[in-house]
Design a protein around this motif. Structure first.
Motif, short mmCIF file in Angstrom:
data_model
loop_
_atom_site.label_atom_id
_atom_site.label_comp_id
_atom_site.label_asym_id
_atom_site.label_seq_id
_atom_site.Cartn_x
_atom_site.Cartn_y
_atom_site.Cartn_z
N SER A 33 49.62 46.96 30.02
CA SER A 33 48.33 47.25 30.65
C SER A 33 47.43 46.02 30.63
CB SER A 33 47.64 48.41 29.93
OG SER A 33 48.44 49.58 29.95
N TRP A 34 47.46 45.27 29.53
CA TRP A 34 46.62 44.07 29.41
C TRP A 34 47.03 43.02 30.44
CZ3 TRP A 34 46.82 38.87 28.64
CH2 TRP A 34 45.65 38.23 28.24
N LEU A 35 48.32 42.80 30.59
CA LEU A 35 48.80 41.81 31.56
C LEU A 35 48.41 42.20 32.98
CD1 LEU A 35 52.34 41.07 30.09
CD2 LEU A 35 50.35 39.57 30.02
N LEU A 36 48.58 43.48 33.31
CA LEU A 36 48.19 43.96 34.63
C LEU A 36 46.68 43.81 34.83
CD1 LEU A 36 48.68 45.43 37.32
CD2 LEU A 36 48.54 47.60 36.07
N ALA A 37 45.91 44.19 33.82
CA ALA A 37 44.45 44.14 33.92
C ALA A 37 43.95 42.70 34.09
CB ALA A 37 43.81 44.77 32.69
N MET A 38 44.50 41.78 33.32
CA MET A 38 44.04 40.39 33.39
C MET A 38 44.39 39.76 34.74
SD MET A 38 42.31 38.01 32.07
CE MET A 38 42.03 38.64 30.42
N ALA A 39 45.61 39.99 35.21
CA ALA A 39 46.02 39.43 36.50
C ALA A 39 45.14 39.98 37.63
CB ALA A 39 47.49 39.74 36.77
N LEU A 40 44.90 41.27 37.60
CA LEU A 40 44.08 41.88 38.65
C LEU A 40 42.62 41.46 38.53
CD1 LEU A 40 43.96 43.77 41.04
CD2 LEU A 40 43.76 45.70 39.47
N ALA A 41 42.14 41.29 37.31
CA ALA A 41 40.75 40.87 37.10
C ALA A 41 40.50 39.49 37.70
CB ALA A 41 40.41 40.89 35.62
N VAL A 42 41.43 38.57 37.48
CA VAL A 42 41.28 37.23 38.05
C VAL A 42 41.26 37.29 39.58
CG1 VAL A 42 42.40 34.97 38.30
CG2 VAL A 42 42.30 36.08 36.06
N LEU A 43 42.13 38.12 40.15
CA LEU A 43 42.16 38.28 41.60
C LEU A 43 40.84 38.86 42.11
CD1 LEU A 43 43.63 38.26 44.32
CD2 LEU A 43 44.58 40.52 43.73
N LEU A 44 40.30 39.84 41.41
CA LEU A 44 39.03 40.45 41.82
C LEU A 44 37.89 39.44 41.75
CD1 LEU A 44 39.32 43.90 40.00
CD2 LEU A 44 39.46 43.49 42.46
N VAL A 45 37.90 38.61 40.73
CA VAL A 45 36.86 37.58 40.60
C VAL A 45 36.94 36.59 41.76
CG1 VAL A 45 36.11 35.60 39.23
CG2 VAL A 45 36.62 37.76 38.10
N LEU A 46 38.16 36.17 42.10
CA LEU A 46 38.33 35.23 43.21
C LEU A 46 37.87 35.84 44.53
CD1 LEU A 46 41.82 33.70 42.32
CD2 LEU A 46 39.57 32.63 42.05
N LEU A 47 38.17 37.12 44.73
CA LEU A 47 37.73 37.79 45.95
C LEU A 47 36.21 37.89 46.00
CD1 LEU A 47 40.32 40.72 46.21
CD2 LEU A 47 40.17 38.69 47.67
N ARG A 48 35.62 38.14 44.86
CA ARG A 48 34.16 38.27 44.82
C ARG A 48 33.48 36.92 45.05
NH1 ARG A 48 31.65 42.82 40.92
NH2 ARG A 48 29.83 43.28 42.21
N LEU A 49 34.10 35.85 44.57
CA LEU A 49 33.52 34.52 44.74
C LEU A 49 33.68 34.00 46.16
CD1 LEU A 49 34.64 32.76 41.44
CD2 LEU A 49 32.35 33.55 42.05
N ALA A 50 34.52 34.64 46.95
CA ALA A 50 34.71 34.20 48.33
C ALA A 50 33.47 34.41 49.18
CB ALA A 50 35.90 34.93 48.95
N ASN A 51 32.52 35.23 48.67
CA ASN A 51 31.25 35.48 49.36
C ASN A 51 31.43 36.08 50.75
OD1 ASN A 51 29.55 34.59 47.25
ND2 ASN A 51 29.82 32.45 47.88
N LYS A 52 32.46 36.88 50.89
CA LYS A 52 32.65 37.64 52.12
C LYS A 52 32.09 39.04 51.91
CE LYS A 52 35.02 34.33 54.14
NZ LYS A 52 34.51 33.59 55.31
N ARG A 53 31.33 39.53 52.85
CA ARG A 53 30.65 40.81 52.65
C ARG A 53 31.61 41.95 52.39
NH1 ARG A 53 26.16 42.38 57.00
NH2 ARG A 53 25.33 40.44 56.08
N VAL A 54 32.71 41.98 53.14
CA VAL A 54 33.67 43.08 53.00
C VAL A 54 34.35 43.05 51.64
CG1 VAL A 54 35.79 44.10 53.92
CG2 VAL A 54 34.04 43.23 55.49
N THR A 55 34.89 41.88 51.25
CA THR A 55 35.60 41.80 49.97
C THR A 55 34.65 42.02 48.80
OG1 THR A 55 35.32 39.38 49.98
CG2 THR A 55 37.38 40.27 50.88
#
Length: 233
Positions: A33-55
């Motif tokens: 669960s930790w490995l899945l959570a950390m990998a997905l968390a990094v992806l979510l952060v990158l998507l949020r930093l893209a500054n696209k309204r939809v993502t």
């Protein structure tokens, strides 16, 4: 009624084996669960930093859902509701490969990813903007600068919160018992039902959880000290 304590009953034979198996499964569930959570968390952060309204909106909805809906409800949704949407062949395949463990790992990992995402995002806010500019000046693109400069610093800044939520994830593995995962809490309840040694088996289970949680916090403290020494150089 015999009121004397007898830990040997629950520590030896088949009951001792059940406890060891429960601890092993708890650790496997926590790690996966930790490995899945950390990998997905990094992806979510990158998507949020893209500054696209939809993502940005999608990540915000994801985080809001997983942080505000009880983890137990999320587990039940994954185990009882999600399979009804899958083809019959997929359901059969999952049943043959321990679907209870797969769905509990998925639910816990997806839920914890929301917390890790916010922890890392908070760590990013503490990084001076000059770090990004310096990385770009060295010829690094967005992905390379995030991988080698920005994310390592944000994770270091977020380490205390990440450790706390890692311990929380470990403790939340006990919720998997409600869908039949034979982790430590499930094994504890089964042994208590068979032996009626309530105090002994729950004390042993509590000590096991406490020991693992303290080890996690100790490992986090050592990691934090190593980061501080590296910065001092």
């Amino acid at each position: 009624m015999n009121n004397t304590l007898d830990f040997g009953v629950v520590l030896h034979g088949q009951y001792g084996a059940m406890l060891l198996s429960g601890i092993k499964l708890t650790l496997q569930l926590a790690l996966g669960s930790w490995l899945l959570a950390m990998a997905l968390a990094v992806l979510l952060v990158l998507l949020r930093l893209a500054n696209k309204r939809v993502t940005t909106a999608l990540v915000a909805v994801y985080v809001s859902y997983h942080r505000n809906v009880p983890t137990l409800i999320q587990l039940m949704i994954w185990y009882f509701a999600i399979p009804t949407l899958l083809p019959a062949s997929v359901q059969i395949w999952l049943n043959n490969f321990n679907s209870e463990f797969v769905f509990s790992l998925t639910a816990l990992g997806l839920c914890q990813a929301a917390y890790f995402c916010e922890d890392i995002r908070s760590g990013l806010r503490a990084i001076p903007s000059g770090q990004t500019e310096a990385a770009r000046a060295l010829g690094m693109g967005y992905i390379r600068s995030m991988r080698w400069v920005i994310l390592p610093q944000s994770i270091r800044n977020a380490l205390p919160a990440l450790i706390n939520h890692t311990v929380l994830l470990f403790k939340n593995t006990s919720l998997a018992m409600v869908i039949g995962v034979a982790e430590l809490t499930y094994a504890t309840r089964e042994i208590e039902n068979y032996t009626f040694r309530t105090f002994e088996v729950y004390l042993i289970s509590s000590v096991a959880y406490l020991a693992c949680s303290l080890l996690l916090m100790g490992a986090g403290a050592i990691l934090a000290q190593r980061y501080q020494r590296a910065l001092a150089r």
